[in-house]
Design an enzyme around this catalytic site. Sequence first.
Site, PDB file in Angstrom:
ATOM      1  CG  ASN A 248     -21.477 -41.171 -64.912  1.00  0.00           C
ATOM      2  OD1 ASN A 248     -22.043 -41.164 -63.824  1.00  0.00           O
ATOM      3  ND2 ASN A 248     -21.451 -42.226 -65.700  1.00  0.00           N
ATOM      4  NE  ARG A 276     -13.421  -7.605 -35.810  1.00  0.00           N
ATOM      5  CZ  ARG A 276     -14.149  -6.655 -35.251  1.00  0.00           C
ATOM      6  NH1 ARG A 276     -14.211  -5.452 -35.788  1.00  0.00           N
ATOM      7  NH2 ARG A 276     -14.831  -6.905 -34.152  1.00  0.00           N
ATOM      8  N   GLY A 348     -19.754 -11.546 -36.322  1.00  0.00           N
ATOM      9  CA  GLY A 348     -21.105 -11.020 -36.609  1.00  0.00           C
ATOM     10  C   GLY A 348     -21.236 -10.577 -38.050  1.00  0.00           C
ATOM     11  CD  GLU A 371     -25.167 -31.983 -62.561  1.00  0.00           C
ATOM     12  OE1 GLU A 371     -24.336 -32.829 -62.924  1.00  0.00           O
ATOM     13  OE2 GLU A 371     -25.260 -30.850 -63.048  1.00  0.00           O
TER      14      GLU A 371
END
Length: 386
Positions: A248, A276, A348, A371
Site C-alpha cells: 500500500n 528546434r 525522428g 506493485e
Amino acid sequence: MSEQQNAPLALTQLGDDERMFRGTVRQFAAERIAPLVREMDEAQQMDQGLVRQLFELGLMGIQVPEEYGGAGGSFFEAVLAVEEISAVDPSVGVLVDVQNTLCVNALARWATEEQKRRWLPRLAADTVGAYALSEASSGSDAFALQTRAVRRGDDYVLNGQKLWITNAKEAGLFVVFATVDPAAGYKGITAFLVEKGAAGFSLGRKEDKLGIRASSTCELVFQDCVVPGNQVLGEVGKGYKIAIETLNEGRIGIGAQMLGLAAGAWGHAAKWAKERKQFGKALVEFQAMQFQLAEMATEIEAARLMVYNAARLKDEGLDFLKEAAMCKYLASHVAERVASLAVEVFGGAGFVKDYPVEKLYRDAKIGKIYEGTSFIQLATIAKLVL
Ligand SMILES: Cc1cc2nc3c(=O)[nH]c(=O)nc-3n(C[C@H](O)[C@H](O)[C@H](O)COP(=O)(O)OP(=O)(O)OC[C@H]3O[C@@H](n4cnc5c(N)ncnc54)[C@H](O)[C@@H]3O)c2cc1C
C-alpha cells in the site's frame, strides 16, 4: 492560534528541510546519474560506484531512524527522492524506491529489536534490499504463492522460486514471503529475512526487459534453504499483513517514480521545442505545440498533487489506501502519455537512443504493471468508493 494559521500548507509547498533535501537530490541526479544513464541502460547494469554514492548521500536509508544509522527522514522525503531520481533515470528510481518504501519500511515496522540492530544500520550504509513476493503462478493473485517454509527445530527450510525480483543482483538482504501451511491460505504466509549467500539460496535467470533495463529483475531459487527462526519478520502466518501494508505504501513510491519520469520527459520536450526550428520558427511558437506542452504540464501537476497528498497522509498517520491506489493509477497513466508525446515532440530524434525520451518511453510501461497492475488498483479503488 487562529483557524487560518492551523490551515494545512498547500500540498506542493515544501518545508525548508524538504526543499534543501530535494535540491541536493536534484543536483546529485543531474551531476552523477545523468552521465551514466545510457551506458547503464545498454549494459543492463547498475553502476556499482553509483550505488555506493546513493548510500553515502543517505538515500538508501531515508526513513531509517538515526539511532540505527539512518537519516531519520519522512516518507514524504523518500517520495521526493524517488521523484527527482526518476526524472533522470527511473531504473535508479526503483532501486531507491524498493529499498526505502518496501524493505526499510517492512523492517522498521515489523522487525524485532535484534533484527533492527542487525539490519537497519546495514540497509542505511551498504546493503541493498529486495522484496520477494511474486512467483510464476502468483502475480496479481499474490497470496496464491507456493514457496514453502517447513519448520525444522529452531529453523525454517525454504523451497520454491520467486520471479521478477527487483534489485536481486545488487541485494544483500531479501524479504521473502513463503507459506508455512498451504492449507491455511493467506493465513499461512510468513515473511523471512534471507541473506545473500545463504546455503540453498541462489539467483536464477535475469530478465531481459523492455524498460528500466539497468534495474536488475531476477528469479530467486530456494532449495532446502535454512533460515534461522529468529529471521522470521513479524509473526508466523501474518506475512500477508506485511505484504498488504508495505505494498500500500510502496504504491505511492511507484506513483513518485512515474511522476518523476513524466516530469523528466516533459522537461526534455519543452527544451527541445524551444530549440528546434521548423518553418523558420522555434516549435514552441506554434500554438498546437504550446497547447500540447500545457496539457502535459497540467496532467503532471495533477499526478504530483495526488502523490504528495498520499505521502503526506501516510506521514500524518491518516488513511491513505484509496489515495495510494489512485495516485499510482493516475501517475502511471500520465507517465505513459507524457513520455509518448515527448517522443512525438522530438520527431525522428525522439525515436533514437541519442536522446533521452526514447528510454523514458520504454521505462514508462512498467508503472502500470508492478506493485499491482492498473486493474488491481481500480479493483482497490472500486472497493473503497462504491
Ligand atoms: C520489472 C518488474 C519488476 C518487478 N519487481 C518485483 C519485485 O521486486 N517483487 C515482487 O514480488 N514482484 C515484482 N514484480 C512482479 C509484479 O508485481 C507482477 O508482475 C504484477 O503484480 C503482475 O502480476 P503478473 O505478472 O503475474 O500478471 P497477472 O497477474 O497474470 O496479470 C495479467 C493481466 O491480467 C490482469 N488481471 C489479473 N487479475 C485480474 C482481475 N482480478 N481482474 C481484472 N484483471 C486482472 C492484470 O491486470 C494484467 O493485465 C515485478 C515485475 C516486473 C515486470
